[in-house]
Design a protein around this motif. Structure first.
Motif, PDB file in Angstrom:
ATOM      1  N   LYS A 287       0.835  -1.207   0.000  1.00 12.48           N
ATOM      2  CA  LYS A 287       0.000   0.000   0.000  1.00 12.48           C
ATOM      3  C   LYS A 287       0.869   1.256   0.000  1.00 12.48           C
ATOM      4  O   LYS A 287       0.617   2.217  -0.745  1.00 12.48           O
ATOM      5  CB  LYS A 287      -0.918  -0.004   1.218  1.00 12.48           C
ATOM      6  CG  LYS A 287      -2.018  -1.050   1.164  1.00 12.48           C
ATOM      7  CD  LYS A 287      -2.880  -0.983   2.422  1.00 12.48           C
ATOM      8  CE  LYS A 287      -3.985  -2.031   2.380  1.00 12.48           C
ATOM      9  NZ  LYS A 287      -4.823  -1.971   3.614  1.00 12.48           N
ATOM     10  N   CYS A 288       1.888   1.230   0.854  1.00 14.53           N
ATOM     11  CA  CYS A 288       2.803   2.381   0.880  1.00 14.53           C
ATOM     12  C   CYS A 288       3.526   2.536  -0.458  1.00 14.53           C
ATOM     13  O   CYS A 288       3.739   3.676  -0.961  1.00 14.53           O
ATOM     14  CB  CYS A 288       3.800   2.241   2.013  1.00 14.53           C
ATOM     15  SG  CYS A 288       3.056   2.250   3.660  1.00 14.53           S
ATOM     16  N   ALA A 291       1.204   4.077  -2.853  1.00 19.33           N
ATOM     17  CA  ALA A 291       1.076   5.520  -2.587  1.00 19.33           C
ATOM     18  C   ALA A 291       2.271   6.282  -3.146  1.00 19.33           C
ATOM     19  O   ALA A 291       2.130   7.369  -3.734  1.00 19.33           O
ATOM     20  CB  ALA A 291       0.939   5.755  -1.083  1.00 19.33           C
ATOM     21  N   GLU A 294       1.874   6.492  -6.947  1.00 19.96           N
ATOM     22  CA  GLU A 294       0.879   7.483  -7.368  1.00 19.96           C
ATOM     23  C   GLU A 294       1.388   8.909  -7.134  1.00 19.96           C
ATOM     24  O   GLU A 294       1.164   9.821  -7.964  1.00 19.96           O
ATOM     25  CB  GLU A 294      -0.414   7.241  -6.604  1.00 19.96           C
ATOM     26  CG  GLU A 294      -1.088   5.923  -6.996  1.00 19.96           C
ATOM     27  CD  GLU A 294      -2.337   5.661  -6.185  1.00 19.96           C
ATOM     28  OE1 GLU A 294      -2.580   6.441  -5.236  1.00 19.96           O
ATOM     29  OE2 GLU A 294      -3.056   4.687  -6.487  1.00 19.96           O
ATOM     30  N   THR A 346       1.916   0.552 -10.426  1.00 22.10           N
ATOM     31  CA  THR A 346       1.634  -0.126  -9.146  1.00 22.10           C
ATOM     32  C   THR A 346       2.062  -1.595  -9.144  1.00 22.10           C
ATOM     33  O   THR A 346       1.928  -2.279  -8.121  1.00 22.10           O
ATOM     34  CB  THR A 346       0.129  -0.042  -8.846  1.00 22.10           C
ATOM     35  OG1 THR A 346      -0.596  -0.648  -9.937  1.00 22.10           O
ATOM     36  CG2 THR A 346      -0.304   1.403  -8.685  1.00 22.10           C
TER      37      THR A 346
END
Length: 396
Positions: A287-288, A291, A294, A346
């Motif tokens: 998830k990090c 982030a 993105e 991602t």
């Protein structure tokens, strides 16, 4: 008184004064003694006469026999005497012949005696030779017997060693069997903890087995074989309940490849399972990473349009920004952000810089530690002496 008489009684002096009664008593006693003496003499005469009579009769019979023999001898004729002489001569010749034969027999006996002596000597020699041969044979037999005893002792020692080895092997097998029984019981207990719904099915299987074997006490505590049967029943039950369990290793490998694409897949399921214990933390790291990807895409778009953009100003969020207060600008900002997110990479994990640490909350780290403790505590510890304690069926 004249002293004692023959009867040892006091004798009365006849010259002295005495009465007629005393004379009669003395006379009666004398007559009685005379009768006794007469009776004894008569018996002696009769016995002597009988003996002489028997002797005379015997002599008379002998005289009669001699007279008859004499009369017969007087009646023998002269021819009979000649015949008797001829018979006597014949008997003499036979006597001489018998003497000659006796001499021959005596010489033959001498020869036989000499032969017997020689045979005895030969027999002694043969006996000595046979004794020597027997002693040699006995020595040889004793030697063979000693060799056989040595061989038998060696075989006995070898057999004893083999028996000791077999006993050690039996003891080792018994120990291994106890360890195997302990592992079976422990595995069945673990399977019960993992699959509690299989307990009823396991009880039914054990009851059917004991009924088929016609056990005297069907309610007796479970033995290791019963636990093995229940373990098999639990596995069969869980296979019947969920056929998709066979796909778990493949799914675990796919998850591992997605979470750690840069690492090689472990060679067995156990290593994969140990590695997947960090899956939750790895997901948060992803998830990090997403982030960061993105944010990188957003800054790249901004820098591509505004070359003089001051990147040092992007250190925090401005509190009075119009995009936070104006709904129209907020919606437009979100639309552009979502479109820029489509360009973000991602699929590639982006680690944080060396001086930056992912902001994982304390609650998430505590949850990870609790999950690890629960995973490590799935196998119950073995109680002391569990292999030797009597086994009991688990409560349904």
């Amino acid at each position: 008184m004249r002293g004692l008489g023959k009867d040892k009684m006091p004798a009365i002096d006849p010259a002295g004064p005495r009465s007629t009664g005393k004379h009669f008593i003395r006379l009666r006693r004398a007559v009685k003694e005379f009768d006794n003496v007469w009776h004894d003499a008569t018996n002696n005469v009769v016995s002597t006469a009988d003996a002489r009579k028997r002797l005379f009769e015997e002599l008379l019979w002998e005289h009669r026999d001699l007279a008859e023999a004499h009369s017969k001898c007087q009646a023998v004729p002269e021819a009979s005497i000649e015949a008797l002489k001829a018979q006597l001569a014949t008997l003499q010749a036979e006597k001489e012949q018998l003497a000659a034969e006796h001499h021959k027999v005596k010489s033959l006996v001498g020869e036989l005696k000499e032969k017997l002596i020689q045979d005895e000597r030969r027999h002694d020699q043969e006996r000595k030779e046979a004794k020597a041969a027997a002693e040699a044979k006995l020595d040889e037999t004793l030697k063979e017997c000693a060799d056989s005893i040595a061989v038998l002792r060696a075989e006995l020692e070898e057999e004893s060693g083999a028996r000791n080895a077999a006993q050690d092997r039996i003891a080792l097998l018994d120990a291994e069997q106890k360890e195997y029984d302990r592992l079976v019981v422990q595995t069945d207990a673990l399977a019960l903890r993992l699959f509690p719904d299989s307990q009823a099915h396991a009880h039914n299987i054990v009851a059917e087995r004991r009924a088929a074997q016609e056990m005297a006490n069907p309610d007796a505590p479970w033995d290791p074989y019963d636990h093995l049967v229940t373990l098999s029943a639990r596995i069969q039950h869980m296979r019947a309940v969920d056929r998709h369990l066979v796909d778990l290793p493949d799914r675990a490998m796919e998850i591992f490849k997605e979470l750690w694409p840069e690492e090689a897949v472990p060679v067995n399921v156990t290593l994969i399972s140990d590695r997947l214990r960090d899956a939750c933390r790895r997901i948060r790291e992803w998830k990090c990473s997403t982030a960061r990807a993105e944010a990188d895409a957003a800054l790249r778009v901004a820098c591509s349009w505004y070359e003089d953009l001051d990147l040092d100003a992007f250190h925090s969020l401005r509190g009075d920004a119009p995009t936070e207060t104006d709904p129209a600008l907020t919606a437009k900002w979100q639309d552009r952000a979502y479109r820029i997110a489509e360009c973000a990479s991602t699929r590639t994990f982006i680690p944080p810089p060396p001086d930056v640490k992912d902001a994982l909350s304390d609650e998430e780290e505590v949850e990870d530690e609790e999950d690890e403790e629960v995973g490590e505590g799935e196998v119950p510890p073995e109680a002391p002496g569990a292999g030797d304690a009597p086994l009991e069926a688990p409560v349904a």
